[in-house]
Write a protein that holds these residues in place. Structure first.
Motif, short mmCIF file in Angstrom:
data_model
loop_
_atom_site.label_atom_id
_atom_site.label_comp_id
_atom_site.label_asym_id
_atom_site.label_seq_id
_atom_site.Cartn_x
_atom_site.Cartn_y
_atom_site.Cartn_z
N GLU A 14 0.82 -1.21 0.00
CA GLU A 14 0.00 0.00 0.00
C GLU A 14 0.86 1.27 0.00
OE1 GLU A 14 -3.67 2.10 2.50
OE2 GLU A 14 -2.77 0.21 3.18
N THR A 15 1.86 1.31 0.84
CA THR A 15 2.72 2.50 0.91
C THR A 15 3.46 2.70 -0.41
OG1 THR A 15 3.03 2.21 3.28
CG2 THR A 15 4.62 3.61 2.13
N GLU A 16 4.00 1.61 -0.95
CA GLU A 16 4.72 1.69 -2.22
C GLU A 16 3.80 2.10 -3.36
OE1 GLU A 16 4.81 -0.71 -0.07
OE2 GLU A 16 6.89 -1.19 0.45
N TRP A 17 2.53 1.68 -3.27
CA TRP A 17 1.58 2.05 -4.33
C TRP A 17 1.34 3.56 -4.35
CZ3 TRP A 17 0.14 0.42 -8.73
CH2 TRP A 17 -0.97 1.00 -9.37
N LYS A 18 1.25 4.18 -3.19
CA LYS A 18 1.08 5.64 -3.14
C LYS A 18 2.27 6.34 -3.80
CE LYS A 18 -2.84 5.66 -0.97
NZ LYS A 18 -4.08 6.10 -1.69
N GLU A 19 3.45 5.77 -3.61
CA GLU A 19 4.64 6.36 -4.22
C GLU A 19 4.58 6.26 -5.75
OE1 GLU A 19 7.88 4.29 -2.47
OE2 GLU A 19 7.67 5.25 -0.49
N ILE A 20 4.12 5.12 -6.27
CA ILE A 20 4.08 4.96 -7.72
C ILE A 20 3.01 5.86 -8.32
CG2 ILE A 20 2.40 3.09 -8.10
CD1 ILE A 20 5.92 3.28 -9.63
N GLU A 21 1.93 6.14 -7.58
CA GLU A 21 0.92 7.07 -8.08
C GLU A 21 1.54 8.45 -8.33
OE1 GLU A 21 -3.41 5.65 -6.32
OE2 GLU A 21 -2.23 7.10 -5.20
N GLU A 22 2.30 8.93 -7.35
CA GLU A 22 2.91 10.24 -7.50
C GLU A 22 3.97 10.24 -8.61
OE1 GLU A 22 1.62 12.83 -6.06
OE2 GLU A 22 0.22 11.44 -5.09
N GLU A 23 4.71 9.15 -8.71
CA GLU A 23 5.71 9.05 -9.77
C GLU A 23 5.04 9.02 -11.14
OE1 GLU A 23 9.61 6.34 -10.97
OE2 GLU A 23 8.28 5.69 -9.35
N ALA A 24 3.89 8.36 -11.23
CA ALA A 24 3.16 8.28 -12.50
C ALA A 24 2.72 9.65 -12.97
CB ALA A 24 1.95 7.36 -12.35
#
Length: 494
Positions: A14-24
Motif C-alpha cells: 500500500e505505501t509503495e503504491w502511493k509512491e508509484i501514483e505520484e511518480e506516475a
C-alpha cells in the motif's frame, strides 16, 4: 488468479503504491513537456522514446533499442518475462507518443488556460493540462508505472507483459509507428491481448456511470468525386457548370444520412446502455437498432449530442472535406472535384459503402447516358477511391474477446463501486487496425486506457481540443485499474 490474491498484493504494498501514483503523475508531466506534435515529416517522437528507455533501463527492465523507420520517428518495446506457467501468449499495453498540434507561443490567444507544454496541475479543478494528457501520453505513463511497480517489488507473472510505445498515430497512414512494427518487427510485438486507446473512461447515461471499451472501429477511406463540364466564359449561362454539380454533391452528403447498418459491436453497445436506463427510456436505445424507427428517434427523442454519438455507430459517414474548382473569377472551369472522408463501418464491404454513397448522391449521376441524338454521354460524376483501409471487427460474444472483457468488467466494477463495462464501436480509428493484422498471431484488441471522469466534463470532447486535460485523481484511479487488470490477466504472484 482470484481477486483476493490480487487485493492481497496491493494491500501488502500500500505505501509503495502511493509512491508509484505520484511518480506516475511526474512521468506524465515530463512526457507532456516534450514536443511530439505530429505536424509533418520532422516530428520527433524519439525524444520521448529515449526518455522512456532510460526509465526502463534504470529499473533493469528488458527493453529494445529505439526503433526508427525514419530518424526521429522512434518506437520502443519493453518486456517483463513471465514464468510461462499460464501457457498463454503475452499481454501488451500500447500508447502512441505523438500528439496533434498545439500552440507553443500564442496559447492564451487560442483559448488555452495553461501552456499546452507546461504540464500544469490546476489547483481549481484538479486537472493536469497539456497536449497529450488524454491522447494518449496518459496511457504511456500509466504503462511505464505499472512496469516499474512490478519490477521493483518482485512481482512474478505467469505470462509475458509488453509495453509498446509507438510513433505516428495521428497522421493518415501512420507509416512510422504501429504499421512499421507489425511489418518490420512482428516478433517483438506478438501478443494474445492488446490494450490501447480509446476506452475505459467514465461515461454517463441518464446520470449512471459506465465504462465503454472499444472492440471494433471504423476506418477512413478517401474518395474523390469529380464533375466535368465544357467550361467557358462566365458571362454565358452554363447548365453543365461542374461547380454546381459538386455543390449538389456536397449538399446531399451534408444533409442526408447513409444507409442504416447494424454491427455486433453496435448492438452490444446500445443494448448495454439500455440496461442502465429506466424501463420507460430503455426502449429508445434498443429501437435505434431498427432502420424504420431510428430516424424518428433521432429527430424527436435524442438530444443533439446524443444523436452525434449514435449516428456514426449505425451508419457509414461521408463528409466533404476539400473542394477544388476554378482559379479565375471570369472563367467557368471544365472540372471541379471534392474529397470525401468516408468512415466505413467494420464488416461493410468497400463496394457496399460506395453504393451507400452513390445512393445518397444519385446513382444515375455515375452512369453514362444517351442524348437525344443517340450519342453516348459521359457520366455526370466520376468517383475515385484513394487509400482504402480495413477496420477492426470483433464480436463481444467471441470467447476470447468475452473472456478479456469479463476481466476488465470485474476490476472496473469493483473499483468504481458498481459501474459496468460496455463494449462499443469507435467511429474514428486507432493503431488497433494495424495490430489486428499481425502476421503470426491475431490478438484480441481492446480500447482500454482507464480514467475516471466526473460528470460535467465531456471526456470525448477533450481529444485534440483546446485545454486538453485529465483529472489527476481520475488518472490515479485509472492507474490502479490498469495495474489490477494486468495482475488478473497475467496471474500475478510473489
Amino acid at each position: 488468479m482470484s481477486r483476493p490474491d490480487v487485493h492481497q498484493l496491493f494491500n501488502e504494498l500500500e505505501t509503495e503504491w502511493k509512491e508509484i501514483e505520484e511518480e506516475a503523475v511526474e512521468i506524465l508531466r515530463k512526457l507532456i513537456q516534450m514536443d511530439t506534435q505530429n505536424i509533418g515529416e520532422d516530428t520527433n517522437e524519439t525524444i520521448a522514446a529515449k526518455h522512456l528507455k532510460g526509465l526502463f533501463e534504470s529499473a533493469g527492465i528488458e527493453c529494445s533499442d529505439v526503433l526508427e523507420e525514419k530518424p526521429g520517428r522512434g518506437n520502443l518495446v519493453a518486456r517483463i518475462r513471465g514464468d510461462g506457467s499460464s501457457g498463454l501468449g503475452a499481454v501488451m499495453l500500447s500508447a502512441h507518443l505523438d500528439t496533434v498540434r498545439a500552440p507553443k507561443l500564442d496559447w492564451k490567444a487560442e483559448g488555452w488556460k495553461h501552456d499546452p507544454f507546461g504540464a500544469v496541475i490546476d489547483q481549481e479543478d484538479g486537472c493536469l493540462y497539456g497536449r497529450g494528457a488524454v491522447d494518449m501520453k496518459n496511457m504511456a505513463a500509466m504503462s511505464v508505472s505499472v512496469f516499474l511497480f512490478i519490477k521493483r517489488h518482485g512481482i512474478m507473472l505467469a505470462r509475458d507483459l509488453l509495453f509498446v510505445a509507438v510513433a505516428d498515430e495521428e497522421a493518415h497512414g501512420s507509416k512510422y509507428g504501429a504499421k512499421y512494427l507489425v511489418e518490420k518487427h512482428p516478433d517483438l510485438i506478438e501478443a494474445d491481448i492488446i490494450m490501447t486507446e480509446v476506452g475505459g473512461c467514465s461515461t454517463y447515461a441518464d446520470g449512471k456511470e459506465f465504462f465503454p471499451v472499444e472492440i471494433a472501429e471504423k476506418t477512413s477511406v478517401l474518395v474523390t468525386i469529380t464533375a466535368n463540364g465544357s467550361g467557358g466564359h462566365s458571362s454565358l449561362f452554363h447548365p453543365d457548370n461542374p461547380i454546381g454539380r459538386i455543390g449538389a454533391v456536397c449538399n446531399a452528403l451534408s444533409t442526408k444520412m447513409l444507409r442504416h447498418r447494424v454491427t455486433p459491436a453496435a448492438r452490444s453497445m446500445l443494448e448495454g446502455i439500455s440496461k442502465l436506463l429506466p424501463w420507460y427510456k430503455a426502449p429508445v436505445f434498443r429501437n435505434l437498432l431498427s432502420p424504420k424507427l431510428e430516424p424518428w428517434i433521432i429527430d424527436y427523442l435524442l438530444t443533439k449530442k446524443q444523436a452525434q454519438a449514435i449516428i456514426p455507430v449505425l451508419h457509414n459517414i461521408a463528409n466533404p472535406t476539400v473542394v477544388h474548382a476554378g482559379d479565375q473569377q471570369n472563367q467557368i472551369p471544365s472540372s471541379a472535384s471534392v474529397t470525401v472522408d468516408v468512415r466505413r463501418i467494420p464488416g461493410c464491404s468497400l463496394d457496399d459503402t460506395l453504393d451507400d454513397l452513390r445512393e445518397v448522391i444519385g446513382k444515375e449521376k455515375f452512369l453514362p447516358s444517351v442524348d437525344s441524338t443517340g450519342e453516348k454521354v459521359a457520366p455526370e460524376l466520376v468517383l475515385e477511391v484513394m487509400f482504402p483501409m480495413e477496420g477492426v471487427v470483433q464480436d463481444a460474444e467471441e470467447p476470447k474477446v468475452k473472456e478479456a472483457l469479463e476481466c476488465l468488467h470485474k476490476v472496473v466494477y469493483a473499483r468504481s463501486g458498481g459501474s459496468p463495462v460496455i463494449p462499443f464501436l469507435l467511429s474514428g480509428g486507432t493503431d488497433m487496425k494495424f495490430f489486428v493484422k499481425h502476421p503470426t498471431k491475431k490478438p484480441v484488441c481492446l480500447g482500454f486506457s482507464p480514467v475516471r471522469i466526473p460528470q460535467g466534463i465531456e471526456f470525448p470532447s477533450l481529444f485534440h481540443a483546446v485545454n486538453e486535460r485529465i483529472p489527476v485523481d481520475g488518472y490515479k484511479w485509472g492507474l490502479g485499474v490498469l495495474c489490477e487488470v494486468v495482475f488478473e490477466l497475467c496471474k500475478a504472484h510473489r
